[in-house]
Design an enzyme around this catalytic site. Structure first.
Site, mmCIF file in Angstrom:
data_model
loop_
_atom_site.group_PDB
_atom_site.id
_atom_site.type_symbol
_atom_site.label_atom_id
_atom_site.label_comp_id
_atom_site.label_asym_id
_atom_site.label_seq_id
_atom_site.Cartn_x
_atom_site.Cartn_y
_atom_site.Cartn_z
ATOM 1 N N ASN A 20 0.315 -1.735 0.174
ATOM 2 C CA ASN A 20 0.046 0.099 0.159
ATOM 3 C C ASN A 20 0.652 1.105 -0.284
ATOM 4 O OD1 ASN A 20 -2.757 1.472 0.574
ATOM 5 N ND2 ASN A 20 -2.362 1.825 2.434
ATOM 6 N N HIS A 77 0.630 5.530 1.254
ATOM 7 C CA HIS A 77 0.006 6.439 2.665
ATOM 8 C C HIS A 77 -0.004 7.054 2.562
ATOM 9 C CE1 HIS A 77 -2.759 7.101 5.445
ATOM 10 N NE2 HIS A 77 -1.837 7.770 5.636
ATOM 11 N N SER A 94 4.421 7.130 2.195
ATOM 12 C CA SER A 94 4.823 5.589 2.928
ATOM 13 C C SER A 94 4.366 4.447 2.075
ATOM 14 C CB SER A 94 5.053 5.702 4.402
ATOM 15 O OG SER A 94 5.139 6.749 4.708
ATOM 16 N N ASP A 113 -3.275 1.440 8.272
ATOM 17 C CA ASP A 113 -1.986 1.864 7.703
ATOM 18 C C ASP A 113 -0.755 1.480 8.898
ATOM 19 O OD1 ASP A 113 -2.855 3.502 5.462
ATOM 20 O OD2 ASP A 113 -4.198 4.201 7.011
#
Ligand code: GAR
Length: 210
Positions: free
Chosen positions: A107, A109, A136, A145
């Site tokens: 992911n 973020h 990040s 997250d």
């Protein structure tokens, strides 16, 4: 070649950066499919423009998050991906979906995690009078997250910056670091072990909350 499935909800500029890096031969991978929970996501058009399968799985057609995520997991599986890339996919994933793709789901973020998990990260950095902000890339774990961070990039917060100007600065960095991380993963240099990211057998200093 690694098989990538990219999940989006919106513009897909990170998707585009990854498609371009694959096409340029910088990443030994191909994007097999793009899946969006929104039918009007512009990233679907980006996928089609590159001859990539574009699938819509509308969460509103499902009675519950669990049912949606089961269907999503099956759709992702149908492309047999080596890596599932969340690129602006604006949904919280159920633990069982996360578990299913453990160690192969990434992911991006828009904050310097562990700061500002969740939404409105640019405005929150401004409101806190931060001097630096950033982005990040991390492995996805059941912690929202909170999975181990792989790479961060910083951007300065300057006088006159707004959430919009910060978002632009962050996007420019995203388009550099996300293809880089996907490249490492595709080259089988990057793994997740015990809630740590490991690159070339070196444990990375995890910023992720654990
Ligand atoms: C990116 O800035 C990404 O960091 C953010 O959404 C944007 C998607 O842009 N992701 C999140 O906020 C995840 N919670 P894009 O559609 O142009 O790639």
């Amino acid at each position: 070649h690694a098989r990538l499935v990219v999940l989006i909800s919106g513009s897909g500029s990170n998707l585009q950066a990854i498609i371009d890096a694959c096409a340029a031969g910088n990443i030994p991978a191909e994007v097999c499919a793009v899946i969006s929970n929104k039918a009007d996501a512009y990233g679907l058009e980006r996928a089609r423009n590159s001859g990539i399968r574009a699938e819509v799985l509308d969460h509103k057609a499902f009675a519950s998050r669990d049912e949606y995520d089961v269907a999503l997991g099956e759709l992702i599986d149908s492309f047999s991906p080596d890596c599932v890339v969340l690129a602006g996919f604006m949904r919280i994933l159920t633990p069982s979906l996360v578990q299913k793709f453990k160690g192969k789901m990434l992911n991006i973020h828009p904050s310097l995690l562990p700061k500002y998990q969740g939404l409105n990260t640019h405005q929150r950095a401004l409101d806190a009078n931060d001097k630096v902000h950033g982005v990040s890339v991390h492995f996805v774990t059941e912690e929202l997250d909170g999975g181990p961070v792989i790479v961060q990039a910083q951007v300065p917060i300057e006088n006159g910056d707004t959430a919009q100007t910060l978002a632009q600065k962050v996007h420019a960095q995203e388009h550099i670091i996300y293809p880089l991380v996907v490249k490492w993963f595709s080259e089988q240099r990057l793994t997740m072990e015990d809630n740590y990211a490991v690159l070339d057998n070196n444990t990375l200093p995890s910023q992720g909350a654990d």
